[in-house]
Design a protein around this motif. Structure first.
Motif, PDB file in Angstrom:
ATOM      1  N   HIS A 144       4.022   3.769   6.931  1.00  0.00           N
ATOM      2  CA  HIS A 144       3.723   4.821   7.910  1.00  0.00           C
ATOM      3  C   HIS A 144       4.953   5.182   8.733  1.00  0.00           C
ATOM      4  CE1 HIS A 144      -0.621   5.188   7.351  1.00  0.00           C
ATOM      5  NE2 HIS A 144      -0.626   3.879   7.123  1.00  0.00           N
ATOM      6  N   GLY A 145       6.047   4.496   8.538  1.00  0.00           N
ATOM      7  CA  GLY A 145       7.276   4.810   9.268  1.00  0.00           C
ATOM      8  C   GLY A 145       7.269   4.289  10.695  1.00  0.00           C
ATOM      9  N   ARG A 146       6.423   3.369  10.990  1.00  0.00           N
ATOM     10  CA  ARG A 146       6.368   2.796  12.341  1.00  0.00           C
ATOM     11  C   ARG A 146       7.182   1.509  12.381  1.00  0.00           C
ATOM     12  NH1 ARG A 146       0.256   3.731  14.473  1.00  0.00           N
ATOM     13  NH2 ARG A 146       0.353   5.996  14.390  1.00  0.00           N
ATOM     14  N   PRO A 147       7.663   1.132  13.565  1.00  0.00           N
ATOM     15  CA  PRO A 147       8.470  -0.093  13.647  1.00  0.00           C
ATOM     16  C   PRO A 147       7.595  -1.345  13.512  1.00  0.00           C
ATOM     17  CG  PRO A 147       8.200   0.855  15.820  1.00  0.00           C
ATOM     18  CD  PRO A 147       7.612   1.831  14.847  1.00  0.00           C
ATOM     19  N   VAL A 148       8.154  -2.349  12.851  1.00  0.00           N
ATOM     20  CA  VAL A 148       7.443  -3.618  12.717  1.00  0.00           C
ATOM     21  C   VAL A 148       7.548  -4.396  14.020  1.00  0.00           C
ATOM     22  CG1 VAL A 148       7.355  -5.798  11.420  1.00  0.00           C
ATOM     23  CG2 VAL A 148       7.817  -3.653  10.236  1.00  0.00           C
ATOM     24  N   ALA A 149       8.713  -4.346  14.667  1.00  0.00           N
ATOM     25  CA  ALA A 149       8.924  -4.968  15.974  1.00  0.00           C
ATOM     26  C   ALA A 149       9.664  -3.964  16.851  1.00  0.00           C
ATOM     27  CB  ALA A 149       9.737  -6.247  15.825  1.00  0.00           C
ATOM     28  N   LEU A 150       9.233  -3.816  18.107  1.00  0.00           N
ATOM     29  CA  LEU A 150       9.865  -2.853  19.007  1.00  0.00           C
ATOM     30  C   LEU A 150      11.216  -3.368  19.476  1.00  0.00           C
ATOM     31  CD1 LEU A 150       6.782  -1.826  21.171  1.00  0.00           C
ATOM     32  CD2 LEU A 150       7.875  -0.546  19.332  1.00  0.00           C
ATOM     33  N   GLY A 151      12.197  -2.470  19.520  1.00  0.00           N
ATOM     34  CA  GLY A 151      13.524  -2.797  20.016  1.00  0.00           C
ATOM     35  C   GLY A 151      14.409  -3.500  19.010  1.00  0.00           C
ATOM     36  N   VAL A 152      13.974  -3.596  17.751  1.00  0.00           N
ATOM     37  CA  VAL A 152      14.760  -4.256  16.710  1.00  0.00           C
ATOM     38  C   VAL A 152      14.949  -3.256  15.577  1.00  0.00           C
ATOM     39  CG1 VAL A 152      14.885  -6.283  15.189  1.00  0.00           C
ATOM     40  CG2 VAL A 152      13.668  -6.434  17.354  1.00  0.00           C
ATOM     41  N   SER A 153      16.012  -3.429  14.820  1.00  0.00           N
ATOM     42  CA  SER A 153      16.268  -2.559  13.679  1.00  0.00           C
ATOM     43  C   SER A 153      15.067  -2.599  12.726  1.00  0.00           C
ATOM     44  CB  SER A 153      17.524  -3.045  12.948  1.00  0.00           C
ATOM     45  OG  SER A 153      17.628  -2.422  11.691  1.00  0.00           O
ATOM     46  N   PRO A 154      14.612  -1.429  12.255  1.00  0.00           N
ATOM     47  CA  PRO A 154      13.449  -1.411  11.359  1.00  0.00           C
ATOM     48  C   PRO A 154      13.665  -2.207  10.076  1.00  0.00           C
ATOM     49  CG  PRO A 154      13.960   0.817  12.098  1.00  0.00           C
ATOM     50  CD  PRO A 154      15.062  -0.066  12.583  1.00  0.00           C
ATOM     51  N   VAL A 155      14.876  -2.167   9.526  1.00  0.00           N
ATOM     52  CA  VAL A 155      15.152  -2.898   8.286  1.00  0.00           C
ATOM     53  C   VAL A 155      15.132  -4.402   8.552  1.00  0.00           C
ATOM     54  CG1 VAL A 155      16.878  -3.288   6.485  1.00  0.00           C
ATOM     55  CG2 VAL A 155      16.480  -0.979   7.344  1.00  0.00           C
ATOM     56  N   ALA A 156      15.769  -4.825   9.648  1.00  0.00           N
ATOM     57  CA  ALA A 156      15.825  -6.259   9.963  1.00  0.00           C
ATOM     58  C   ALA A 156      14.440  -6.813  10.274  1.00  0.00           C
ATOM     59  CB  ALA A 156      16.765  -6.498  11.142  1.00  0.00           C
ATOM     60  N   SER A 157      13.645  -6.078  11.055  1.00  0.00           N
ATOM     61  CA  SER A 157      12.316  -6.580  11.414  1.00  0.00           C
ATOM     62  C   SER A 157      11.397  -6.639  10.199  1.00  0.00           C
ATOM     63  CB  SER A 157      11.700  -5.719  12.512  1.00  0.00           C
ATOM     64  OG  SER A 157      11.530  -4.386  12.060  1.00  0.00           O
ATOM     65  N   ALA A 158      11.489  -5.640   9.307  1.00  0.00           N
ATOM     66  CA  ALA A 158      10.667  -5.658   8.097  1.00  0.00           C
ATOM     67  C   ALA A 158      11.096  -6.792   7.174  1.00  0.00           C
ATOM     68  CB  ALA A 158      10.767  -4.315   7.384  1.00  0.00           C
ATOM     69  N   THR A 159      12.394  -7.057   7.108  1.00  0.00           N
ATOM     70  CA  THR A 159      12.897  -8.134   6.258  1.00  0.00           C
ATOM     71  C   THR A 159      12.445  -9.493   6.776  1.00  0.00           C
ATOM     72  OG1 THR A 159      14.827  -6.798   5.713  1.00  0.00           O
ATOM     73  CG2 THR A 159      14.975  -9.157   5.276  1.00  0.00           C
ATOM     74  N   VAL A 160      12.600  -9.730   8.073  1.00  0.00           N
ATOM     75  CA  VAL A 160      12.207 -11.020   8.654  1.00  0.00           C
ATOM     76  C   VAL A 160      10.698 -11.233   8.521  1.00  0.00           C
ATOM     77  CG1 VAL A 160      12.042 -12.301  10.820  1.00  0.00           C
ATOM     78  CG2 VAL A 160      14.163 -11.150  10.220  1.00  0.00           C
ATOM     79  N   ALA A 161       9.908 -10.192   8.761  1.00  0.00           N
ATOM     80  CA  ALA A 161       8.459 -10.320   8.642  1.00  0.00           C
ATOM     81  C   ALA A 161       8.048 -10.572   7.187  1.00  0.00           C
ATOM     82  CB  ALA A 161       7.777  -9.064   9.170  1.00  0.00           C
ATOM     83  N   SER A 162       8.716  -9.903   6.250  1.00  0.00           N
ATOM     84  CA  SER A 162       8.390 -10.112   4.835  1.00  0.00           C
ATOM     85  C   SER A 162       8.761 -11.522   4.383  1.00  0.00           C
ATOM     86  CB  SER A 162       9.117  -9.091   3.962  1.00  0.00           C
ATOM     87  OG  SER A 162       8.704  -7.794   4.303  1.00  0.00           O
ATOM     88  N   VAL A 163       9.915 -12.015   4.819  1.00  0.00           N
ATOM     89  CA  VAL A 163      10.322 -13.378   4.459  1.00  0.00           C
ATOM     90  C   VAL A 163       9.347 -14.391   5.048  1.00  0.00           C
ATOM     91  CG1 VAL A 163      12.110 -15.113   4.846  1.00  0.00           C
ATOM     92  CG2 VAL A 163      12.742 -12.824   4.085  1.00  0.00           C
ATOM     93  N   ALA A 164       8.947 -14.188   6.307  1.00  0.00           N
ATOM     94  CA  ALA A 164       7.978 -15.105   6.927  1.00  0.00           C
ATOM     95  C   ALA A 164       6.646 -15.078   6.190  1.00  0.00           C
ATOM     96  CB  ALA A 164       7.781 -14.734   8.395  1.00  0.00           C
ATOM     97  N   ALA A 165       6.213 -13.907   5.732  1.00  0.00           N
ATOM     98  CA  ALA A 165       4.952 -13.800   4.995  1.00  0.00           C
ATOM     99  C   ALA A 165       5.038 -14.506   3.648  1.00  0.00           C
ATOM    100  CB  ALA A 165       4.589 -12.327   4.795  1.00  0.00           C
ATOM    101  N   VAL A 166       6.155 -14.358   2.952  1.00  0.00           N
ATOM    102  CA  VAL A 166       6.312 -15.006   1.651  1.00  0.00           C
ATOM    103  C   VAL A 166       6.398 -16.521   1.816  1.00  0.00           C
ATOM    104  CG1 VAL A 166       7.890 -15.251  -0.311  1.00  0.00           C
ATOM    105  CG2 VAL A 166       7.299 -12.988   0.541  1.00  0.00           C
ATOM    106  N   VAL A 167       7.088 -16.988   2.864  1.00  0.00           N
ATOM    107  CA  VAL A 167       7.161 -18.429   3.132  1.00  0.00           C
ATOM    108  C   VAL A 167       5.774 -18.991   3.442  1.00  0.00           C
ATOM    109  CG1 VAL A 167       8.029 -20.142   4.778  1.00  0.00           C
ATOM    110  CG2 VAL A 167       9.576 -18.454   3.822  1.00  0.00           C
ATOM    111  N   ALA A 168       4.981 -18.274   4.244  1.00  0.00           N
ATOM    112  CA  ALA A 168       3.627 -18.731   4.560  1.00  0.00           C
ATOM    113  C   ALA A 168       2.754 -18.762   3.312  1.00  0.00           C
ATOM    114  CB  ALA A 168       3.002 -17.834   5.625  1.00  0.00           C
TER     115      ALA A 168
END
Length: 132
Positions: free
Chosen positions: A97-121
């Motif tokens: 949807h083009g919305r930020p995953v975390a506010l105030g953080v780069s969209p690419v970095a926040s999506a990457t960190v969230a995706s890595v955390a999801a895969v680790v979980a």
């Protein structure tokens, strides 16, 4: 005042003799064999408990094969798997949807960190469920 007596020096009353065996001590069961202290109707008897060990194909004892270990492993595995799946779906939806995953953080970095955390979980959940 009476004489002081020690606790162990008190005289205990004798039990009356057993009506079948008389006054002699019973060393064996009526059939001639030594009897078990637990009968089949005894509440202390646990027929489902086995003393055998579970061995794997190499002859080593398996770990985590009992019921006490499997309950927490199943619970932890399900919790990790649900959290990882939910985080992955939420991150994917926010990125599409083009919305930020975390506010105030780069969209690419926040999506990457969230995706890595999801895969680790998800990986931890799968590992916990394979240990059952």
């Amino acid at each position: 005042m009476g004489a002081r007596t020690h606790f162990f020096s008190r005289v205990r009353p004798r039990r009356p003799p057993h009506p079948v065996y008389g006054g002699r001590p019973r060393a064996t069961a009526p059939g001639g064999s030594v009897g078990s202290p637990f009968t089949s109707g005894s509440p202390a008897r646990r027929p489902c408990v086995t003393a055998s060990r579970r061995l794997d194909t190499r002859g080593l004892e398996k770990r985590g094969t009992g019921t006490m270990e499997s309950g927490p492993a199943i619970f932890a595995g399900v919790v990790f798997a649900l959290f990882g799946a939910g985080l992955l779906v939420w991150t994917t939806t926010r990125v599409r949807h083009g919305r930020p995953v975390a506010l105030g953080v780069s969209p690419v970095a926040s999506a990457t960190v969230a995706s890595v955390a999801a895969v680790v979980a998800l990986g931890l959940g799968a590992w916990c469920l394979t240990q059952v």
